[in-house]
Design an enzyme around this catalytic site. Structure first.
Site, short mmCIF file in Angstrom:
data_model
loop_
_atom_site.label_atom_id
_atom_site.label_comp_id
_atom_site.label_asym_id
_atom_site.label_seq_id
_atom_site.Cartn_x
_atom_site.Cartn_y
_atom_site.Cartn_z
N SER A 57 0.87 -1.18 0.00
CA SER A 57 0.00 0.00 0.00
C SER A 57 0.90 1.22 0.00
O SER A 57 2.04 1.15 0.50
CB SER A 57 -0.86 0.01 1.27
OG SER A 57 -1.43 1.28 1.47
N TYR A 98 -1.23 -0.43 10.44
CA TYR A 98 -1.45 -0.93 9.07
C TYR A 98 -0.25 -0.59 8.20
O TYR A 98 0.27 -1.44 7.47
CB TYR A 98 -2.72 -0.27 8.51
CG TYR A 98 -3.00 -0.51 7.04
CD1 TYR A 98 -3.58 -1.70 6.61
CD2 TYR A 98 -2.71 0.47 6.08
CE1 TYR A 98 -3.85 -1.92 5.26
CE2 TYR A 98 -2.97 0.26 4.73
CZ TYR A 98 -3.56 -0.94 4.33
OH TYR A 98 -3.82 -1.16 3.00
N LYS A 145 2.26 -3.15 6.16
CA LYS A 145 2.46 -3.08 4.70
C LYS A 145 3.94 -2.80 4.37
O LYS A 145 4.46 -3.31 3.38
CB LYS A 145 1.55 -2.01 4.09
CG LYS A 145 0.06 -2.38 4.13
CD LYS A 145 -0.23 -3.64 3.34
CE LYS A 145 -1.72 -3.89 3.16
NZ LYS A 145 -2.00 -5.13 2.43
N1 LIG Z 1 -8.91 -0.33 -1.15
C1 LIG Z 1 -7.86 0.46 -1.14
O1 LIG Z 1 -7.97 1.68 -1.33
C2 LIG Z 1 -6.48 -0.11 -0.89
C3 LIG Z 1 -5.36 0.75 -0.92
C4 LIG Z 1 -4.10 0.23 -0.69
C5 LIG Z 1 -3.95 -1.14 -0.44
N2 LIG Z 1 -5.04 -1.94 -0.42
C6 LIG Z 1 -4.82 -3.37 -0.14
O2 LIG Z 1 -5.44 -4.13 -1.17
C7 LIG Z 1 -5.90 -5.37 -0.63
C8 LIG Z 1 -7.38 -5.57 -0.97
O3 LIG Z 1 -8.12 -4.46 -0.47
P1 LIG Z 1 -9.72 -4.40 -0.59
O4 LIG Z 1 -10.10 -2.97 -0.67
O5 LIG Z 1 -10.20 -5.34 -1.62
O6 LIG Z 1 -10.11 -4.94 0.88
P2 LIG Z 1 -11.36 -5.84 1.30
O7 LIG Z 1 -11.53 -5.62 2.78
O8 LIG Z 1 -12.53 -5.59 0.43
O9 LIG Z 1 -10.85 -7.31 1.03
C9 LIG Z 1 -9.91 -7.94 1.83
C10 LIG Z 1 -10.32 -9.40 1.95
O10 LIG Z 1 -9.32 -10.08 2.71
C11 LIG Z 1 -9.98 -11.04 3.51
N3 LIG Z 1 -9.13 -11.43 4.63
C12 LIG Z 1 -8.70 -10.67 5.67
N4 LIG Z 1 -7.98 -11.40 6.52
C13 LIG Z 1 -7.92 -12.65 6.01
C14 LIG Z 1 -7.32 -13.86 6.43
N5 LIG Z 1 -6.65 -13.95 7.59
N6 LIG Z 1 -7.46 -14.97 5.66
C15 LIG Z 1 -8.17 -14.91 4.50
N7 LIG Z 1 -8.77 -13.79 4.05
C16 LIG Z 1 -8.65 -12.68 4.80
C17 LIG Z 1 -11.27 -10.35 3.97
O11 LIG Z 1 -12.25 -11.29 4.39
C18 LIG Z 1 -11.66 -9.58 2.71
O12 LIG Z 1 -12.58 -10.30 1.91
C19 LIG Z 1 -5.64 -5.32 0.87
O13 LIG Z 1 -4.43 -6.00 1.15
C20 LIG Z 1 -5.48 -3.83 1.14
O14 LIG Z 1 -4.68 -3.57 2.28
C21 LIG Z 1 -6.29 -1.47 -0.64
#
Ligand SMILES: NC(=O)c1ccc[n+]([C@@H]2O[C@H](COP(=O)([O-])OP(=O)(O)OC[C@H]3O[C@@H](n4cnc5c(N)ncnc54)[C@H](O)[C@@H]3O)[C@@H](O)[C@H]2O)c1
Length: 248
Positions: free
Chosen positions: A142, A156, A160
């Site tokens: 991230s 967080y 990351k």
């Molecule tokens: N959305 C953003 O703006 C953004 C920005 C930077 C980084 N990210 C990263 O991108 C990735 C996806 O983000 P997103 O927005 O789709 O998030 P999201 O919350 O929609 O999806 C994350 C998924 O991970 C699953 N999860 C969490 N812990 C788990 C575990 N121990 N075992 C199995 N599954 C698990 C959750 O159930 C969820 O379905 C994440 O790693 C997030 O940190 C997202």
């Protein structure tokens, strides 16, 4: 069909970005082994992809638990009749909270969802990829892990940042055996994770990008596709920033 004959494991497959990653990889001919903690949305994406003709195995599992993840990989190999070629770690969790308000339980939660998921799934899959003599791993970082989080979420950002250091180190260990390890680093993406922030915070996040908009899950999935495909055969140990040119 850039991923024809590839079997790709995706964690966090039921998440906003995970679901779109699965769609894009399936469209490119990959067989998929999907996992997430959330079983109902995992079933939903599985049915959707199977209805479109994709070859899918899915099972709810905690990616942060090594023995659970190893069992999941064994089941996936049996069901799909082949070994995995790649791993995409989208699993993660984010919450806005002032550091002084956090507890050791909060730190553990952040490290488990964002870092332990990466360590355990990589530990489980690496021996298989080394035996196959090739492979590609994409771990989700991230911008928070590169530059610090804009909104309060220091634990967080720490997790990351650790994902980036781990991925570069692992790349040093396994790339000589043709297993590539890279990170993708999303900027502000229009997902519920970001929608939890106020409208003002979201528009500030968009204005901090050079392209003046929030990213989409599809923008991220295209980056993942590049890192899995043969077009990135000479790319390892790197962080692909998909952030619209975020200015922090
Ligand atoms: N959305 C953003 O703006 C953004 C920005 C930077 C980084 N990210 C990263 O991108 C990735 C996806 O983000 P997103 O927005 O789709 O998030 P999201 O919350 O929609 O999806 C994350 C998924 O991970 C699953 N999860 C969490 N812990 C788990 C575990 N121990 N075992 C199995 N599954 C698990 C959750 O159930 C969820 O379905 C994440 O790693 C997030 O940190 C997202």
């Amino acid at each position: 069909m850039r991923l024809k004959n590839k079997m790709v494991v995706v964690t966090g497959a039921a998440g906003s970005i995970g679901r779109e990653v699965c769609q894009v990889l399936a469209n490119q001919g990959a067989s998929l082994a999907l996992t997430d903690l959330a079983s109902d949305p995992l079933d939903e994406i599985t049915r959707d992809l199977q209805n479109k003709g994709a070859s899918i195995f899915s099972k709810p599992a905690d990616s942060a638990d090594l023995s659970t993840f190893e069992r999941f990989l064994n089941d996936a190999e049996t069901a799909l009749g082949r070994r995995p070629n790649a791993l995409v770690n989208t699993a993660g969790f984010w919450r806005i909270i002032d550091f002084v308000a956090t507890t050791p339980g909060d730190w553990q939660e952040m490290l488990t969802a964002n870092l332990m998921t990466v360590l355990a799934s990589c530990r489980a899959i690496i021996p298989r990829l080394l035996e196959s003599g090739e492979g590609s791993i994409v771990n989700f970082a991230s911008t928070a892990g590169e530059f610090g989080s804009i909104r309060p979420s220091a634990a967080y950002a720490a997790a990351k940042g650790a994902v980036i250091a781990f991925s570069k180190s692992l790349a040093r260990e396994v790339s000589p055996n043709l297993v590539r390890v890279n990170c993708i680093s999303p900027g502000p993406i229009d997902t519920p994770m970001l929608q939890a922030a106020s409208d003002e915070a979201r528009s500030i996040a968009a204005s901090r990008t050079l392209l003046g908009r929030l990213g989409t899950p599809h923008d991220i999935a295209n980056g993942v596709l590049f890192l899995l495909s043969d077009e990135s055969a000479f790319v390892t140990g790197t962080v692909l920033q998909v952030n619209g040119g975020s200015l922090l």
